[in-house]
Design an enzyme around this catalytic site. Structure first.
Site, mmCIF file in Angstrom:
data_model
loop_
_atom_site.group_PDB
_atom_site.id
_atom_site.type_symbol
_atom_site.label_atom_id
_atom_site.label_comp_id
_atom_site.label_asym_id
_atom_site.label_seq_id
_atom_site.Cartn_x
_atom_site.Cartn_y
_atom_site.Cartn_z
ATOM 1 N N GLY A 178 0.818 -1.215 0.000
ATOM 2 C CA GLY A 178 0.000 0.000 0.000
ATOM 3 C C GLY A 178 0.850 1.263 0.000
ATOM 4 N N HIS A 443 11.156 37.621 4.929
ATOM 5 C CA HIS A 443 12.259 37.060 4.160
ATOM 6 C C HIS A 443 13.428 36.812 5.098
ATOM 7 C CE1 HIS A 443 15.013 36.377 0.852
ATOM 8 N NE2 HIS A 443 15.864 37.203 1.460
HETATM 9 P P1 NAI Z 1 -4.450 4.698 2.485
HETATM 10 O O1 NAI Z 1 -5.870 4.564 2.147
HETATM 11 O O2 NAI Z 1 -3.822 6.052 2.586
HETATM 12 O O3 NAI Z 1 -3.564 3.871 1.437
HETATM 13 C C1 NAI Z 1 -3.773 2.478 1.206
HETATM 14 C C2 NAI Z 1 -3.148 2.109 -0.120
HETATM 15 O O4 NAI Z 1 -3.136 0.688 -0.240
HETATM 16 C C3 NAI Z 1 -3.899 2.647 -1.314
HETATM 17 O O5 NAI Z 1 -3.000 3.365 -2.121
HETATM 18 C C4 NAI Z 1 -4.449 1.386 -1.993
HETATM 19 O O6 NAI Z 1 -4.549 1.531 -3.389
HETATM 20 C C5 NAI Z 1 -3.391 0.352 -1.600
HETATM 21 N N1 NAI Z 1 -3.843 -1.067 -1.675
HETATM 22 C C6 NAI Z 1 -5.043 -1.574 -1.282
HETATM 23 N N2 NAI Z 1 -5.068 -2.908 -1.498
HETATM 24 C C7 NAI Z 1 -3.865 -3.283 -2.022
HETATM 25 C C8 NAI Z 1 -3.282 -4.509 -2.430
HETATM 26 N N3 NAI Z 1 -3.930 -5.701 -2.376
HETATM 27 N N4 NAI Z 1 -2.020 -4.513 -2.932
HETATM 28 C C9 NAI Z 1 -1.348 -3.344 -3.010
HETATM 29 N N5 NAI Z 1 -1.844 -2.145 -2.612
HETATM 30 C C10 NAI Z 1 -3.094 -2.098 -2.118
HETATM 31 O O7 NAI Z 1 -4.269 3.882 3.846
HETATM 32 P P2 NAI Z 1 -3.143 3.885 4.960
HETATM 33 O O8 NAI Z 1 -1.863 4.411 4.427
HETATM 34 O O9 NAI Z 1 -3.179 2.512 5.531
HETATM 35 O O10 NAI Z 1 -3.711 4.918 6.017
HETATM 36 C C11 NAI Z 1 -4.933 4.651 6.695
HETATM 37 C C12 NAI Z 1 -5.601 5.912 7.164
HETATM 38 O O11 NAI Z 1 -4.840 6.539 8.170
HETATM 39 C C13 NAI Z 1 -5.781 6.895 6.028
HETATM 40 O O12 NAI Z 1 -7.096 7.392 6.062
HETATM 41 C C14 NAI Z 1 -4.807 7.985 6.359
HETATM 42 O O13 NAI Z 1 -5.278 9.263 5.944
HETATM 43 C C15 NAI Z 1 -4.674 7.905 7.883
HETATM 44 N N6 NAI Z 1 -3.339 8.351 8.290
HETATM 45 C C16 NAI Z 1 -3.010 9.667 8.162
HETATM 46 C C17 NAI Z 1 -1.768 10.115 8.453
HETATM 47 C C18 NAI Z 1 -1.445 11.555 8.247
HETATM 48 O O14 NAI Z 1 -2.361 12.350 8.164
HETATM 49 N N7 NAI Z 1 -0.183 11.932 8.137
HETATM 50 C C19 NAI Z 1 -0.715 9.212 8.935
HETATM 51 C C20 NAI Z 1 -1.155 7.850 8.991
HETATM 52 C C21 NAI Z 1 -2.405 7.463 8.695
#
Ligand code: NAI
Length: 464
Positions: A178, A443
Site C-alpha cells: 500500500g 524574508h
Molecule cells: P491509504 O488509504 O492512505 O492507502 C492504502 C493504499 O493501499 C492505497 O494506495 C491502496 O490503493 C493500496 N492497496 C489496497 N489494497 C492493495 C493490495 N492488495 N495490494 C497493493 N496495494 C493495495 O491507507 P493507509 O496508508 O493505511 O492509512 C490509513 C488511514 O490513516 C488513512 O485514512 C490515512 O489518511 C490515515 N493516516 C493519516 C496520516 C497523516 O495524516 N499523516 C498518517 C497515517 C495514517
C-alpha cells in the site's frame, strides 16, 4: 437524574478534544478508555510515535548526506535502535500524560475499561453502569485487512502500523503493501535507517486522491531516497517461514505473478471503523454500507441521544478532522452552533519533503468542468530552501479563473504541513490568490514560496 451530561467513548483526538470542550462549556463529562493511557491511536501508536521516528531518522539522513557539505566533519552517527525506541516511548509518555493532566484540570472523569452502550443514556464499563444525557462514540479505527488477499498479521514479521513502531530490529528487507500515507511515512523511516524498502501499490500511482503532479514528484523524490515502487500490482498472499516472509503479487497489466522476499512486511492498505463491542446492533444504530456509523449534520446517529464523530463516521480518517468534529458536537450539545467546514481540511504526509494539500485538486477541477488558473512556484527559487538543502518540490495554487478565489493548494517541500495553513485560513475567509500575494511575507522564509505561487496566479512570481 443522569450522572453525567456527556459520556464519550474513546479518548483519541476526537474524544479527548470533545471532552475538554464539553467541560469548558459547563457540561459534566466522562470519557471511557480501555487502554492503559489516554490519547487513542494517534498518541499511542500512530501520529505521535511515527513523528518521533521520522524526526530521528531525518536527523540521521541530514548527518549522512548534508553535514559534510556544511563543513561539519566527522563520523556519521550510528543507530542505537533500543535508544531510538525509548526516545519514541518518552515522546508518547509526555503526550499521553499531558492529556491526563488536561482531564484533571478540566474535571473530566476517566472511566477506565472498554465501554458498551446498554441503551440510550447508559454506558457499561466493567461491572458499572454510568448514565448520561448524551453519549458520543469516538472509538476510532483499526487497520484493515488486505482486500481479497491471504495475509495474516502477527505484528512481528507481518505488521500493521502498530507493530511497525516497535520492531525488534531494523529489517534488512521490508515490503510495504500500500503506497498510501502510512506506507510511505513508515517506509521512509526504515529506508533512512538502512532497510531496503519496496512499496507494492495496487493503483498506477501512489497516494490516491493526491494532486497527480504532486504524487508524481513525490514518488520521484522517494525513489531518489532509495525506496523502490511496484505500482499497478495487487498483493494476493503473504507466507511466513520463521522470521522471513514471501510476498506474492500480481501485475494488473499482464496478470503475471511475482514474489518478493522480506524480513518485515508492513500492511498499510487502509483502516476500518472500530465499532465492535459497542453493542450497536442491539441498539439499532444504523451503519453505512462501508461499516461507518451513519450520522446526520449534527453527528446524531439513528438512535436519539447517541452521537458519533471521527474515524467511525464518514470522511477522511484524520486526527484533526476528528478534533474539529469533537469541538463541533460539544458546542451543539451546549446549545451553540458547532460546525465543521469539510471543504477546508488539510492533509499532510510527514515524509521529507512533506506533502500537504487542501481544497480541490486539478483533476477534481477538470472533472467538474471548472475554469481555473494554476500558480506554481518551485522551492529552488526560495533562498531559505536553497540554504537548507530543501530546494526539492513546489507549491501549486489553484484559483478560480474569473474571481481569483483560491480553490485548492498542493505543496511538496520543506515544512509543507505547516505552510499549508496560511491557505486554509485564506480559504476560510474566501480569499483570492491576490489577497495572499499582497500579504507581506518575511524574508527569508519557506512561506515566501506560498506567496510566489499566489503571485503566479496573477502577473507572475518574482523569483521564477
Ligand atoms: P491509504 O488509504 O492512505 O492507502 C492504502 C493504499 O493501499 C492505497 O494506495 C491502496 O490503493 C493500496 N492497496 C489496497 N489494497 C492493495 C493490495 N492488495 N495490494 C497493493 N496495494 C493495495 O491507507 P493507509 O496508508 O493505511 O492509512 C490509513 C488511514 O490513516 C488513512 O485514512 C490515512 O489518511 C490515515 N493516516 C493519516 C496520516 C497523516 O495524516 N499523516 C498518517 C497515517 C495514517
Amino acid at each position: 437524574m443522569a450522572q453525567y451530561d456527556v459520556i464519550i467513548i474513546g479518548s483519541g483526538p476526537g474524544g479527548y478534544v470533545c471532552a475538554i470542550r464539553c467541560a469548558q462549556l459547563g457540561l459534566k463529562t466522562a470519557v471511557v478508555e480501555g487502554r492503559e493511557t489516554l490519547g487513542g491511536t494517534c498518541l499511542n501508536v500512530g501520529c505521535i510515535p511515527s513523528k518521533a521516528l521520522l524526526h530521528a531518522s531525518h536527523q540521521l539522513h541530514e548527518a549522512e548526506h548534508n553535514f559534510a557539505k556544511m563543513g561539519l566533519k566527522g563520523k556519521s552517527p550510528s543507530v542505537d535502535w533500543t535508544q531510538m525506541l525509548s526516545y519514541k516511548q518518552d515522546v508518547i509518555d509526555q503526550n499521553t500524560k499531558g492529556i491526563e493532566f488536561l482531564f484533571k484540570k478540566n474535571k473530566i472523569d476517566w472511566l477506565k475499561g472498554w465501554g458498551s452502550i446498554l441503551a440510550a443514556g447508559q454506558v457499561k464499563v466493567g461491572d458499572d453502569v454510568h448514565e448520561a444525557k448524551h453519549i458520543i462514540i469516538a472509538s476510532g479505527s483499526d487497520s484493515a485487512a488486505v482486500p481479497g488477499a491471504d495475509v495474516t498479521v502477527d505484528e512481528k514479521v507481518v505488521v500493521t502500523s502498530t507493530g511497525a513502531l516497535e520492531l525488534s530490529s531494523i529489517p534488512k528487507e521490508m515490503v510495504v503493501i500500500g503506497g498510501g500515507v502510512i506506507g510511505l511515512e513508515l517506509g521512509s523511516v526504515y529506508a533512512r535507517l538502512g532497510s531496503a524498502v519496496t512499496v507494492v501499490e495496487y493503483l498506477d500511482a501512489i497516494t490516491p486522491g493526491q494532486d497527480a503532479e504532486v504524487a508524481k514528484q513525490f514518488q520521484r523524490l522517494l525513489q531518489k531516497q532509495g525506496l523502490k515502487f511496484i505500482t499497478g500490482a495487487a498483493v494476493s498472499k503473504v507466507t511466513t517461514k520463521g522470521s522471513k516472509a514471501d510476498v506474492t503479487y500480481t501485475l494488473r497489466k499482464d496478470e503475471s505473478e511475482h514474489t518478493l522476499k522480506a524480513d518485515c512486511v508492513l500492511v498499510a492498505t487502509g483502516r476500518k471503523p472500530h465499532t465492535e463491542g459497542l453493542g450497536l446492533d442491539a441498539l439499532g444504530v444504523k451503519l453505512t454500507g462501508r461499516g461507518q456509523i451513519a450520522v446526520d449534520d449534527h453527528y446524531k446517529t439513528s438512535v436519539e441521544g447517541i452521537y458519533a464523530i471521527g474515524d467511525v463516521i464518514e470522511g477522511p480518517m484524520l486526527a484533526h478532522k476528528a478534533e474539529d468534529e469533537g469541538m463541533a458536537i460539544a458546542e451543539i450539545l451546549a446549545g451553540q452552533a458547532g460546525h465543521v467546514n469539510y471543504e477546508v481540511i488539510p492533509g499532510v504526509i510527514y515524509t521529507h519533503p512533506e506533502v500537504a494539500s487542501v481544497g480541490l485538486t486539478e483533476e477534481q477541477l477538470k472533472s467538474e468542468g471548472r475554469a481555473y488558473k494554476v500558480g506554481k512556484f518551485a522551492f529552488m527559487g526560495n533562498g531559505r530552501a536553497k540554504a537548507n538543502f530543501a530546494g526539492d518540490g513546489f507549491v501549486k495554487m489553484l484559483a478560480d479563473k474569473e474571481t481569483d478565489r483560491i480553490l485548492g493548494c498542493h505543496v511538496i517541500g520543506p515544512m509543507a504541513g505547516d505552510l499549508i495553513h496560511e491557505v486554509c485560513v485564506a480559504m476560510e475567509f474566501g480569499a483570492a490568490a491576490e489577497d495572499l500575494a499582497r500579504t507581506c511575507h518575511a524574508h527569508p522564509t519557506y512561506s515566501e514560496a506560498m506567496r510566489e505561487a499566489a503571485l503566479a496566479c496573477g502577473d507572475g512570481a518574482i523569483h521564477a
